[in-house]
Write an enzyme that holds these catalytic residues in place. Structure first.
Site, mmCIF file in Angstrom:
data_model
loop_
_atom_site.group_PDB
_atom_site.id
_atom_site.type_symbol
_atom_site.label_atom_id
_atom_site.label_comp_id
_atom_site.label_asym_id
_atom_site.label_seq_id
_atom_site.Cartn_x
_atom_site.Cartn_y
_atom_site.Cartn_z
ATOM 1 N N ASP A 159 25.148 54.752 16.293
ATOM 2 C CA ASP A 159 25.826 54.663 14.995
ATOM 3 C C ASP A 159 25.543 55.866 14.097
ATOM 4 O O ASP A 159 24.400 56.107 13.715
ATOM 5 C CB ASP A 159 25.381 53.403 14.250
ATOM 6 C CG ASP A 159 25.568 52.135 15.052
ATOM 7 O OD1 ASP A 159 25.127 52.102 16.208
ATOM 8 O OD2 ASP A 159 26.116 51.165 14.511
ATOM 9 N N HIS A 176 32.308 47.593 10.228
ATOM 10 C CA HIS A 176 32.669 48.344 9.028
ATOM 11 C C HIS A 176 33.913 49.210 9.227
ATOM 12 O O HIS A 176 34.232 50.042 8.372
ATOM 13 C CB HIS A 176 31.500 49.221 8.576
ATOM 14 C CG HIS A 176 30.324 48.449 8.060
ATOM 15 N ND1 HIS A 176 30.451 47.438 7.134
ATOM 16 C CD2 HIS A 176 28.990 48.531 8.346
ATOM 17 C CE1 HIS A 176 29.255 46.928 6.875
ATOM 18 N NE2 HIS A 176 28.364 47.569 7.597
ATOM 19 N N HIS A 210 20.825 49.873 14.623
ATOM 20 C CA HIS A 210 20.337 51.194 14.209
ATOM 21 C C HIS A 210 18.919 51.528 14.662
ATOM 22 O O HIS A 210 18.397 52.584 14.293
ATOM 23 C CB HIS A 210 20.411 51.353 12.682
ATOM 24 C CG HIS A 210 21.794 51.362 12.129
ATOM 25 N ND1 HIS A 210 22.089 51.767 10.846
ATOM 26 C CD2 HIS A 210 22.991 51.019 12.678
ATOM 27 C CE1 HIS A 210 23.388 51.671 10.629
ATOM 28 N NE2 HIS A 210 23.952 51.203 11.740
#
Length: 267
Positions: A8, A68, A178
Site C-alpha cells: 500500500d 479507499h 500496512h
C-alpha cells in the site's frame, strides 16, 4: 518469470519512495511485471489520475486498490478509463472499473491480475471466495499465471483465502494493514503467499499516519483528524519467481527498503 509487488502506497512519502527507489529495484531484480497497491496514495485516501501517471512513468505496470478506492469521487472515471488500474472485484455489479485483467509482461507473457477485498471487520461486500472462484476459472482458460491482491483486515481471513486459492492461483498477497508479515511461503500446489506485504509510506508513523494524532485517538477515544505523517519513506513488498509454463511459484522473498538507508549507502 519474476514479479515485483509493492504494498500500500501511503501519501507523498510513499509515492516518493516508490518513484525514488523503483529504478534501482528494477535494475537489481529485473522484474517482468511491477504491481503496486495505490489505494492510499492521494493524501492517505484514494488515488488520482495524476498519481497513476506518475507511478506508471516510474515503472509500475499494474495498480491495485482497496476500500479507499472511492475516496476521490471526482476521479472515479479513471477506473473505467485506465485498464491498468483495478478495484476490488467483489464490489456489487455496476461499480465503476474492473476487478481483474489480463496483462502482458515485458517479454510478452500473459498473466492475470485480480484485486479482491475481505469482509471481516470491513464494509459489506460480495463474497470474495466465490468471486475468486469465478475469476480463477476465467483466467486459467487463457493463462496459468494469476496474481491476486487480497485487501483484507484480519490475518485469519487472509490466511483462509490463501488456502482457498492454493494450487489455483500463482500468488496471493495480502494488503491493507500496512505492516509487513514474516510468513511468506509456498503453499501446497505452488501458490506463493504472504499475509501482508507492508506499506510504502512514511517510516516514522502509525501505519502511515501522524503519530501524535493517532496517539491522541487511542488515549482519549475522541476523534482526531489523521493525516499522513511527514517522514522519510520506506518501501515494502515482495519479489516472486514463477514458472511461466505451469504457473507455479518457485520462490517468494520479502523486500523492505528505506530512503534513509539508501541515501546513507550513497554517501
Amino acid at each position: 518469470m519474476r514479479i515485483l509487488f509493492l504494498g500500500d502506497i501511503v501519501g507523498k512519502p510513499g509515492r516518493d519512495a516508490v518513484v525514488g527507489l523503483l529504478p534501482e529495484l528494477r535494475e537489481e531484480f529485473a522484474p517482468e511485471l511491477v504491481i503496486a497497491n495505490a489505494e492510499n496514495a492521494a493524501g492517505g485516501r484514494g488515488v488520482t489520475r495524476s498519481i497513476v501517471r506518475a507511478l506508471r512513468a516510474s515503472g509500475v505496470d499494474v495498480i491495485t486498490t482497496g476500500n479507499h478506492v472511492w475516496a476521490k469521487t471526482d476521479e472515479l472515471d479513471l477506473l473505467d478509463d485506465e485498464p491498468c488500474v483495478l478495484r476490488p472485484a467483489n464490489y456489487p455489479p455496476g461499480s465503476p472499473g474492473r476487478g481483474w485483467g489480463l496483462f502482458r509482461t515485458k517479454k510478452g507473457t500473459l498473466i492475470g491480475v485480480a484485486n479482491l477485498i475481505g469482509r471481516a471487520l470491513m464494509e459489506p461486500v460480495d463474497d470474495p471466495f466465490r468471486a475468486a472462484d469465478a475469476i480463477i476459472t476465467q483466467v486459467l482458460e487463457q493463462t496459468p499465471l494469476l496474481f491476486i491482491d487480497f485487501h483484507a483486515e484480519t490475518t485469519s481471513e487472509k490466511t483462509a483465502f490463501g488456502w482457498h486459492c492454493a494450487g489455483r492461483a500463482s500468488v496471493v498477497v495480502g494488503t491493507h494493514t500496512h505492516v509487513q508479515t514474516a510468513d511468506e511461503r509456498i503453499l501446497p500446489g505452488g501458490t506463493a503467499y504472504i499475509t501482508d506485504a507492508g506499506m510504502c509510506g512514511p517510516e516514522d508513523s502509525v501505519i502511515g499516519m501522524n503519530i501524535e494524532a493517532a496517539l491522541a485517538r487511542f488515549k482519549t477515544q475522541l476523534p482526531h483528524r489523521l493525516q499522513v505523517a511527514d517522514s522519510h519513506g520506506t518501501l515494502c513488498g515482495v519479489v516472486v519467481d514463477l514458472d511461466e509454463i505451469t504457473g507455479k511459484a518457485q520462490s517468494i522473498q520479502r523486500l523492505r527498503r528505506s530512503e534513509v538507508n539508501l541515501q546513507a549507502a550513497k554517501l
